[in-house]
Structures are given as C-alpha cells and as structure tokens.
Design a protein around this motif. Structure first.
Motif, PDB file in Angstrom:
ATOM      1  N   LEU A   2       0.845  -1.194   0.000  1.00  0.00           N
ATOM      2  CA  LEU A   2       0.000   0.000   0.000  1.00  0.00           C
ATOM      3  C   LEU A   2       0.882   1.246   0.000  1.00  0.00           C
ATOM      4  CD1 LEU A   2      -2.957   0.961   0.187  1.00  0.00           C
ATOM      5  CD2 LEU A   2      -2.662   0.998   2.658  1.00  0.00           C
ATOM      6  N   THR A   3       0.765   2.029  -1.052  1.00  0.00           N
ATOM      7  CA  THR A   3       1.532   3.271  -1.179  1.00  0.00           C
ATOM      8  C   THR A   3       0.603   4.383  -1.661  1.00  0.00           C
ATOM      9  OG1 THR A   3       2.104   2.918  -3.504  1.00  0.00           O
ATOM     10  CG2 THR A   3       3.624   1.992  -1.848  1.00  0.00           C
ATOM     11  N   LYS A   4       1.106   5.593  -1.628  1.00  0.00           N
ATOM     12  CA  LYS A   4       0.354   6.733  -2.146  1.00  0.00           C
ATOM     13  C   LYS A   4      -0.006   6.488  -3.611  1.00  0.00           C
ATOM     14  CE  LYS A   4       0.838  11.663  -2.971  1.00  0.00           C
ATOM     15  NZ  LYS A   4       1.659  12.867  -2.741  1.00  0.00           N
ATOM     16  N   GLU A   5       0.932   5.925  -4.363  1.00  0.00           N
ATOM     17  CA  GLU A   5       0.713   5.675  -5.792  1.00  0.00           C
ATOM     18  C   GLU A   5      -0.368   4.628  -6.029  1.00  0.00           C
ATOM     19  OE1 GLU A   5       3.817   5.832  -4.324  1.00  0.00           O
ATOM     20  OE2 GLU A   5       4.219   7.849  -5.097  1.00  0.00           O
ATOM     21  N   THR A   6      -0.380   3.543  -5.226  1.00  0.00           N
ATOM     22  CA  THR A   6      -1.415   2.519  -5.421  1.00  0.00           C
ATOM     23  C   THR A   6      -2.789   3.067  -5.067  1.00  0.00           C
ATOM     24  OG1 THR A   6      -1.032   1.534  -3.226  1.00  0.00           O
ATOM     25  CG2 THR A   6       0.144   0.552  -5.099  1.00  0.00           C
ATOM     26  N   VAL A   7      -2.836   3.943  -4.056  1.00  0.00           N
ATOM     27  CA  VAL A   7      -4.114   4.575  -3.693  1.00  0.00           C
ATOM     28  C   VAL A   7      -4.569   5.486  -4.830  1.00  0.00           C
ATOM     29  CG1 VAL A   7      -5.269   6.173  -2.113  1.00  0.00           C
ATOM     30  CG2 VAL A   7      -3.744   4.395  -1.211  1.00  0.00           C
ATOM     31  N   GLN A   8      -3.657   6.292  -5.376  1.00  0.00           N
ATOM     32  CA  GLN A   8      -4.023   7.177  -6.478  1.00  0.00           C
ATOM     33  C   GLN A   8      -4.480   6.379  -7.697  1.00  0.00           C
ATOM     34  OE1 GLN A   8      -0.393   9.587  -6.447  1.00  0.00           O
ATOM     35  NE2 GLN A   8      -1.633  11.336  -5.806  1.00  0.00           N
ATOM     36  N   ASP A   9      -3.830   5.246  -7.953  1.00  0.00           N
ATOM     37  CA  ASP A   9      -4.268   4.385  -9.058  1.00  0.00           C
ATOM     38  C   ASP A   9      -5.703   3.901  -8.831  1.00  0.00           C
ATOM     39  OD1 ASP A   9      -1.812   4.692 -10.315  1.00  0.00           O
ATOM     40  OD2 ASP A   9      -1.054   2.717  -9.693  1.00  0.00           O
ATOM     41  N   ALA A  10      -6.012   3.518  -7.590  1.00  0.00           N
ATOM     42  CA  ALA A  10      -7.371   3.070  -7.272  1.00  0.00           C
ATOM     43  C   ALA A  10      -8.374   4.211  -7.441  1.00  0.00           C
ATOM     44  CB  ALA A  10      -7.424   2.513  -5.851  1.00  0.00           C
ATOM     45  N   LEU A  11      -7.972   5.421  -7.046  1.00  0.00           N
ATOM     46  CA  LEU A  11      -8.862   6.573  -7.167  1.00  0.00           C
ATOM     47  C   LEU A  11      -9.127   6.928  -8.628  1.00  0.00           C
ATOM     48  CD1 LEU A  11      -7.519   8.849  -4.291  1.00  0.00           C
ATOM     49  CD2 LEU A  11      -9.517   7.333  -4.266  1.00  0.00           C
ATOM     50  N   GLN A  12      -8.212   6.568  -9.506  1.00  0.00           N
ATOM     51  CA  GLN A  12      -8.428   6.822 -10.932  1.00  0.00           C
ATOM     52  C   GLN A  12      -9.515   5.920 -11.512  1.00  0.00           C
ATOM     53  OE1 GLN A  12      -4.253   6.653 -12.231  1.00  0.00           O
ATOM     54  NE2 GLN A  12      -4.544   8.738 -12.961  1.00  0.00           N
ATOM     55  N   GLN A  13      -9.965   4.954 -10.746  1.00  0.00           N
ATOM     56  CA  GLN A  13     -11.055   4.085 -11.171  1.00  0.00           C
ATOM     57  C   GLN A  13     -12.419   4.618 -10.727  1.00  0.00           C
ATOM     58  OE1 GLN A  13     -10.275   0.067  -9.880  1.00  0.00           O
ATOM     59  NE2 GLN A  13      -8.101   0.296 -10.304  1.00  0.00           N
ATOM     60  N   VAL A  14     -12.405   5.675  -9.926  1.00  0.00           N
ATOM     61  CA  VAL A  14     -13.652   6.265  -9.422  1.00  0.00           C
ATOM     62  C   VAL A  14     -14.063   7.379 -10.385  1.00  0.00           C
ATOM     63  CG1 VAL A  14     -14.765   7.447  -7.501  1.00  0.00           C
ATOM     64  CG2 VAL A  14     -12.990   5.716  -7.047  1.00  0.00           C
ATOM     65  N   MET A  15     -15.175   7.176 -11.045  1.00  0.00           N
ATOM     66  CA  MET A  15     -15.615   8.090 -12.098  1.00  0.00           C
ATOM     67  C   MET A  15     -16.724   9.022 -11.616  1.00  0.00           C
ATOM     68  SD  MET A  15     -13.664   7.041 -14.497  1.00  0.00           S
ATOM     69  CE  MET A  15     -14.254   7.592 -16.067  1.00  0.00           C
ATOM     70  N   ASP A  16     -16.657  10.250 -12.075  1.00  0.00           N
ATOM     71  CA  ASP A  16     -17.760  11.183 -11.887  1.00  0.00           C
ATOM     72  C   ASP A  16     -18.831  10.775 -12.905  1.00  0.00           C
ATOM     73  OD1 ASP A  16     -19.318  13.660 -12.837  1.00  0.00           O
ATOM     74  OD2 ASP A  16     -18.421  14.344 -10.951  1.00  0.00           O
ATOM     75  N   PRO A  17     -20.041  10.448 -12.463  1.00  0.00           N
ATOM     76  CA  PRO A  17     -21.055   9.923 -13.391  1.00  0.00           C
ATOM     77  C   PRO A  17     -21.550  10.928 -14.422  1.00  0.00           C
ATOM     78  CG  PRO A  17     -22.031  10.322 -11.255  1.00  0.00           C
ATOM     79  CD  PRO A  17     -20.548  10.554 -11.101  1.00  0.00           C
ATOM     80  N   GLU A  18     -21.465  12.205 -14.120  1.00  0.00           N
ATOM     81  CA  GLU A  18     -21.945  13.210 -15.075  1.00  0.00           C
ATOM     82  C   GLU A  18     -20.856  13.628 -16.055  1.00  0.00           C
ATOM     83  OE1 GLU A  18     -25.424  15.374 -12.524  1.00  0.00           O
ATOM     84  OE2 GLU A  18     -23.394  16.148 -12.308  1.00  0.00           O
ATOM     85  N   LEU A  19     -19.643  13.806 -15.563  1.00  0.00           N
ATOM     86  CA  LEU A  19     -18.553  14.281 -16.414  1.00  0.00           C
ATOM     87  C   LEU A  19     -17.806  13.150 -17.117  1.00  0.00           C
ATOM     88  CD1 LEU A  19     -17.166  17.106 -14.117  1.00  0.00           C
ATOM     89  CD2 LEU A  19     -18.750  17.305 -16.042  1.00  0.00           C
ATOM     90  N   LYS A  20     -18.026  11.919 -16.649  1.00  0.00           N
ATOM     91  CA  LYS A  20     -17.426  10.720 -17.262  1.00  0.00           C
ATOM     92  C   LYS A  20     -15.895  10.754 -17.250  1.00  0.00           C
ATOM     93  CE  LYS A  20     -21.532   9.311 -18.553  1.00  0.00           C
ATOM     94  NZ  LYS A  20     -22.391   9.096 -17.456  1.00  0.00           N
ATOM     95  N   LEU A  21     -15.325  11.357 -16.212  1.00  0.00           N
ATOM     96  CA  LEU A  21     -13.882  11.377 -15.999  1.00  0.00           C
ATOM     97  C   LEU A  21     -13.615  10.954 -14.563  1.00  0.00           C
ATOM     98  CD1 LEU A  21     -12.958  14.767 -17.699  1.00  0.00           C
ATOM     99  CD2 LEU A  21     -12.360  12.483 -18.532  1.00  0.00           C
ATOM    100  N   ASP A  22     -12.410  10.431 -14.323  1.00  0.00           N
ATOM    101  CA  ASP A  22     -12.098   9.987 -12.960  1.00  0.00           C
ATOM    102  C   ASP A  22     -11.784  11.189 -12.060  1.00  0.00           C
ATOM    103  OD1 ASP A  22      -8.957  10.155 -12.421  1.00  0.00           O
ATOM    104  OD2 ASP A  22      -9.275   9.616 -14.532  1.00  0.00           O
ATOM    105  N   ILE A  23     -11.898  10.972 -10.758  1.00  0.00           N
ATOM    106  CA  ILE A  23     -11.766  12.063  -9.800  1.00  0.00           C
ATOM    107  C   ILE A  23     -10.342  12.609  -9.717  1.00  0.00           C
ATOM    108  CG2 ILE A  23     -13.774  11.332  -8.476  1.00  0.00           C
ATOM    109  CD1 ILE A  23     -11.826  10.186  -6.363  1.00  0.00           C
ATOM    110  N   VAL A  24      -9.342  11.815 -10.068  1.00  0.00           N
ATOM    111  CA  VAL A  24      -7.958  12.310 -10.062  1.00  0.00           C
ATOM    112  C   VAL A  24      -7.750  13.250 -11.246  1.00  0.00           C
ATOM    113  CG1 VAL A  24      -5.519  11.662 -10.234  1.00  0.00           C
ATOM    114  CG2 VAL A  24      -7.083  10.311  -8.806  1.00  0.00           C
ATOM    115  N   THR A  25      -8.146  12.824 -12.431  1.00  0.00           N
ATOM    116  CA  THR A  25      -8.025  13.656 -13.629  1.00  0.00           C
ATOM    117  C   THR A  25      -8.798  14.957 -13.470  1.00  0.00           C
ATOM    118  OG1 THR A  25      -7.707  11.717 -15.032  1.00  0.00           O
ATOM    119  CG2 THR A  25      -8.457  13.739 -16.120  1.00  0.00           C
ATOM    120  N   LEU A  26      -9.959  14.889 -12.809  1.00  0.00           N
ATOM    121  CA  LEU A  26     -10.770  16.081 -12.588  1.00  0.00           C
ATOM    122  C   LEU A  26     -10.148  17.057 -11.589  1.00  0.00           C
ATOM    123  CD1 LEU A  26     -14.345  14.528 -12.503  1.00  0.00           C
ATOM    124  CD2 LEU A  26     -13.469  16.177 -14.169  1.00  0.00           C
ATOM    125  N   GLY A  27      -9.129  16.609 -10.874  1.00  0.00           N
ATOM    126  CA  GLY A  27      -8.494  17.478  -9.890  1.00  0.00           C
ATOM    127  C   GLY A  27      -9.264  17.583  -8.590  1.00  0.00           C
TER     128      GLY A  27
END
Length: 95
Positions: A2-27
């Motif tokens: 478990l690292t900061k990077e693995t957590v960020q990778d997991a967060l990139q799988q969480v999508m905003d349903p309206e904008l259709k982009l992941d929460i990391v990319t959205l800032g």
C-alpha cells in the motif's frame, strides 16, 4: 504494498457519473497520505457543494481503497479552495 501511488491508481477508477472522468483527472483529489500502519487519509473536494452523487462517490472511494488492504480510510471533503477544473479537463469537455 500500500503506497500513495497505489491509492491514487485506485482513485483513478472512481468516475464522476456526469462528467465521465475519474476524480484524479478532474483534480478533485487534493492530497493522499498513507502511514506505516496502512491508514489512508484523503483530502478532496466535490464539483459542487450540492453534488447529488457525493455520498455514493465517497462510499466508492472507501471501497476501492479498502480493497487495497488499507487498515482505515479517512476521506475529508473540503471546499477550500473551491474546485477549479484543470485546463486539460476543460478542453476535454469542450469548454
């Protein structure tokens, strides 16, 4: 591991349903910390204070990070500073 990077990778799988982009990319994710005991702290924002998907989004974040075998997951939501989409997101959205 478990690292900061693995957590960020997991967060990139969480999508905003309206904008259709992941929460990391959205800032939306401001900070991720992982301590030596496997406790994860996430500081983030939502696109708006009245985001109807907010509670479900937070549940999904906790599920994804706990699946990495985190001991605990603490997600703090702040609106300071207010969310401002990155330039590449604005371009992707055609704004």
């Amino acid at each position: 591991m478990l690292t900061k990077e693995t957590v960020q990778d997991a967060l990139q799988q969480v999508m905003d349903p309206e904008l259709k982009l992941d929460i990391v990319t959205l800032g939306l994710v401001y900070k991720v910390e992982v301590d030596s005991e496997g406790n994860v702290s996430i500081l983030m924002t939502l696109t708006t204070m009245a985001c109807p998907y907010g509670p479900a989004l937070l549940d999904e974040i906790r599920e994804k990070v706990m699946a990495l075998r985190a001991s605990t997951v603490d997600v703090q939501v702040t609106f300071d500073p207010p969310w401002k989409p990155p330039e590449e997101v604005l371009a992707h959205l055609g704004l």
